[in-house]
Design an enzyme around this catalytic site. Structure first.
Site, PDB file in Angstrom:
ATOM      1  N   HIS A 123       0.876  -1.185   0.000  1.00 14.81           N
ATOM      2  CA  HIS A 123       0.000   0.000   0.000  1.00 14.81           C
ATOM      3  C   HIS A 123       0.909   1.230   0.000  1.00 14.81           C
ATOM      4  O   HIS A 123       2.028   1.174   0.536  1.00 14.81           O
ATOM      5  CB  HIS A 123      -0.837  -0.056   1.281  1.00 14.81           C
ATOM      6  CG  HIS A 123      -1.902   0.996   1.403  1.00 14.81           C
ATOM      7  ND1 HIS A 123      -1.630   2.289   1.776  1.00 14.81           N
ATOM      8  CD2 HIS A 123      -3.246   0.937   1.222  1.00 14.81           C
ATOM      9  CE1 HIS A 123      -2.752   2.976   1.822  1.00 14.81           C
ATOM     10  NE2 HIS A 123      -3.758   2.181   1.485  1.00 14.81           N
ATOM     11  N   ASP A 200       3.587  -4.440   7.997  1.00 16.38           N
ATOM     12  CA  ASP A 200       2.380  -3.626   7.924  1.00 16.38           C
ATOM     13  C   ASP A 200       1.204  -4.584   8.088  1.00 16.38           C
ATOM     14  O   ASP A 200       0.870  -5.342   7.169  1.00 16.38           O
ATOM     15  CB  ASP A 200       2.351  -2.910   6.564  1.00 16.38           C
ATOM     16  CG  ASP A 200       1.025  -2.207   6.306  1.00 16.38           C
ATOM     17  OD1 ASP A 200       0.138  -2.248   7.183  1.00 16.38           O
ATOM     18  OD2 ASP A 200       0.882  -1.624   5.216  1.00 16.38           O
ATOM     19  N   GLN A 203      -3.911  -5.154   6.979  1.00 17.66           N
ATOM     20  CA  GLN A 203      -4.866  -6.152   6.472  1.00 17.66           C
ATOM     21  C   GLN A 203      -4.641  -7.516   7.124  1.00 17.66           C
ATOM     22  O   GLN A 203      -5.322  -8.471   6.780  1.00 17.66           O
ATOM     23  CB  GLN A 203      -4.727  -6.304   4.946  1.00 17.66           C
ATOM     24  CG  GLN A 203      -4.970  -5.044   4.147  1.00 17.66           C
ATOM     25  CD  GLN A 203      -6.426  -4.605   4.169  1.00 17.66           C
ATOM     26  OE1 GLN A 203      -7.328  -5.366   4.541  1.00 17.66           O
ATOM     27  NE2 GLN A 203      -6.667  -3.360   3.793  1.00 17.66           N
ATOM     28  N   LYS A 226      -9.925  -0.670  10.558  1.00 19.93           N
ATOM     29  CA  LYS A 226     -10.038  -1.911   9.779  1.00 19.93           C
ATOM     30  C   LYS A 226     -10.218  -3.105  10.714  1.00 19.93           C
ATOM     31  O   LYS A 226     -10.266  -4.248  10.291  1.00 19.93           O
ATOM     32  CB  LYS A 226      -8.781  -2.107   8.927  1.00 19.93           C
ATOM     33  CG  LYS A 226      -8.616  -1.045   7.835  1.00 19.93           C
ATOM     34  CD  LYS A 226      -7.409  -1.365   6.996  1.00 19.93           C
ATOM     35  CE  LYS A 226      -6.905  -0.184   6.204  1.00 19.93           C
ATOM     36  NZ  LYS A 226      -7.704   0.137   5.028  1.00 19.93           N
ATOM     37  N   CYS A 364      -4.785   2.267  -3.692  1.00 24.34           N
ATOM     38  CA  CYS A 364      -3.576   2.862  -3.091  1.00 24.34           C
ATOM     39  C   CYS A 364      -2.366   1.956  -3.249  1.00 24.34           C
ATOM     40  O   CYS A 364      -1.558   1.805  -2.322  1.00 24.34           O
ATOM     41  CB  CYS A 364      -3.777   3.193  -1.617  1.00 24.34           C
ATOM     42  SG  CYS A 364      -5.002   4.444  -1.348  1.00 24.34           S
TER      43      CYS A 364
HETATM   44  N1  PLP Z   1      -1.452  -0.715   4.699  1.00 23.04           N
HETATM   45  C1  PLP Z   1      -2.354  -1.483   4.073  1.00 23.04           C
HETATM   46  C2  PLP Z   1      -1.964  -2.882   3.620  1.00 23.04           C
HETATM   47  C3  PLP Z   1      -3.643  -1.000   3.850  1.00 23.04           C
HETATM   48  O1  PLP Z   1      -4.538  -1.774   3.224  1.00 23.04           O
HETATM   49  C4  PLP Z   1      -3.958   0.303   4.284  1.00 23.04           C
HETATM   50  C5  PLP Z   1      -5.304   0.857   4.021  1.00 23.04           C
HETATM   51  O2  PLP Z   1      -6.010   0.409   3.150  1.00 23.04           O
HETATM   52  C6  PLP Z   1      -2.987   1.047   4.948  1.00 23.04           C
HETATM   53  C7  PLP Z   1      -1.738   0.503   5.138  1.00 23.04           C
HETATM   54  C8  PLP Z   1      -3.264   2.415   5.453  1.00 23.04           C
HETATM   55  O3  PLP Z   1      -4.205   2.390   6.461  1.00 23.04           O
HETATM   56  P1  PLP Z   1      -4.808   3.753   7.078  1.00 23.04           P
HETATM   57  O4  PLP Z   1      -5.303   4.553   5.906  1.00 23.04           O
HETATM   58  O5  PLP Z   1      -5.883   3.272   7.968  1.00 23.04           O
HETATM   59  O6  PLP Z   1      -3.706   4.425   7.791  1.00 23.04           O
END
Ligand code: PLP
Length: 406
Positions: A123, A200, A203, A226, A364
């Site tokens: 992401h 990270d 997910q 999430k 993203c």
């Molecule tokens: N990392 C991953 C794999 C994601 O799917 C997302 C959001 O879709 C993020 C980071 C960023 O999350 P946030 O926008 O809640 O900070």
């Protein structure tokens, strides 16, 4: 059936509504999950009984709110099995957690000529901070590729690790492909070179049981929203040995020990990284969400969602012209797809009109979408409150899309 789905659905008020005169089918859980009454009630309870700024008062409410906040930290520690509450930093989400590490770890450990390894399936939140940090510090960022199933090329990762590597940063679960990366194996591999690993978990934590001590990862982060918890909440787990050495990320109240005219000393962990008034209400909701999920059992959630995923795969595979993106055997419950030459945006619009929320676009993850040479995908991401009947409705909606646009 592993648990009582009717009872679970009754816990989520938003799922009770109709949109376009049809029952709402919510398949956009990878973007944000819905909140059970238990979470909504925890926020109400906090404002009706405990609301006050924390850590700074001697009066009753301030002490009560502080105790509740610190109790939540203990429960989050337990949820991911961190060694100590010092290693649990509350942030406003995965993005802030990742920026914190990129900025602070970067300043402390990354210098000109050093290298950072990330992957093509990240992401933007776990890609741009490393890219920019490397540019600023004269370091080099390597990007590990994937095979045709959407699995990481572990041989490439191995070949990139060297004495120059300062960090490996990768996602637990891809938000586009659904691939569950073999993070424990990757941590073991990187540690052979003395390289720390950041995962990270945005997910990952909502679909799988997570034990940071078992993974032995050096950093793990996620977003509350999430994880069935409020927006504007998040967690950064970091091993104490790194957090102690890293400089503060933001400066201000709470993160200081003593302030003099010409210098400042900083607070102990985790407060060194929690400048300013935090989102106490949100953390109360996060605590309630974690209690709710623990009650259901993350293992049960993973099993149920896996059954949904297999069902969806079977049904959707039968559709002529249907193409999946991400077919790893180790996959979380999300499906990215295209239908023939139909643009994902057009498909998403029609599916929406049938009462089904799916997400369309690059999710993203533009480097990945460019690599796949596609305009984006349609993504249906499932949670434990979704059902097979809802997946049947998605299959029906896709047949309508084909009728109208193919
Ligand atoms: N990392 C991953 C794999 C994601 O799917 C997302 C959001 O879709 C993020 C980071 C960023 O999350 P946030 O926008 O809640 O900070």
């Amino acid at each position: 059936m592993i648990f009582n789905i009717e009872q679970i659905r009754a816990d989520f008020p938003i799922l009770q509504q109709q949109i376009y005169k049809r029952p709402l089918i919510y398949f956009d859980n990878a973007a944000s999950t819905q909140k059970p009454s238990q979470v909504i009630d925890a926020i109400r309870q906090y404002y009706e009984h405990d609301n006050c700024n924390i850590h700074r008062g001697v009066h009753y409410l301030s002490v009560k709110a502080t105790e509740a906040y610190e109790e939540a930290r203990k429960e989050i520690r337990q949820f991911i099995n961190a060694k100590s509450t010092h290693e649990i930093i509350f942030t406003k989400g995965a993005t802030e957690s990742l920026n914190l590490v990129a900025s602070s770890f970067g300043k402390r450990y990354v210098h000109s000529g050093d290298e950072v390894i990330t992957t093509i399936m990240e992401h933007h939140s776990n890609f741009v901070p490393w890219q920019q940090m490397c540019l600023e510090r004269g370091a080099r960022m390597h990007v590990v590729g994937i095979n045709e199933k959407g699995e990481l090329d572990l041989e490439e990762l191995k070949s990139l690790l060297s004495e120059k590597t300062r960090l490996v940063a990768l996602t637990h679960v891809s938000n586009v492909l659904g691939t569950i990366n073999p993070v424990k194996e990757i941590v073991e591999l990187a540690h052979k070179y003395g390289v720390p690993v950041l995962i990270d978990g945005a997910q990952g934590v909502s679909h799988l049981p997570v034990d940071v001590q078992d993974l032995d990862c050096d950093f793990y982060c996620f977003s509350g929203h999430k994880l069935y918890a409020p927006m504007g909440t998040g967690v950064l787990y970091g091993k104490e040995k790194y957090l102690e050495e890293m400089p503060p990320y933001q400066l201000g109240g709470e993160m200081i020990k003593d302030v003099y005219l010409d210098h400042t000393t900083f607070n102990e962990l985790p407060f060194k990284f929690e400048a300013g008034t935090p989102n106490v209400e949100g953390v109360m909701g996060l605590q309630a969400a974690v209690a709710y999920l623990t009650g259901l059992g993350m293992g049960n959630i993973a099993d149920y969602e896996d059954q949904l995923l297999k069902y969806a795969f079977e049904k959707l595979s039968a559709i002529d012209g249907f193409k999946f993106y991400g077919t790893s055997a180790h996959k979380a419950s999300l499906i990215s797809f295209l239908i023939g030459n139909i643009h994902p945006y057009d498909a998403g619009m029609i599916i929406d009109k049938m009462g089904i929320a799916v997400r369309t676009g690059h999710h993203c993850a533009m480097p990945l979408i460019d690599f796949l040479k596609i305009p984006g995908t349609v993504r249906a991401s499932f949670a434990f409150y979704n059902t097979r009947e809802e997946i049947d409705q998605l299959v029906f909606a896709i047949s309508r899309v084909k009728q109208m646009l193919a």
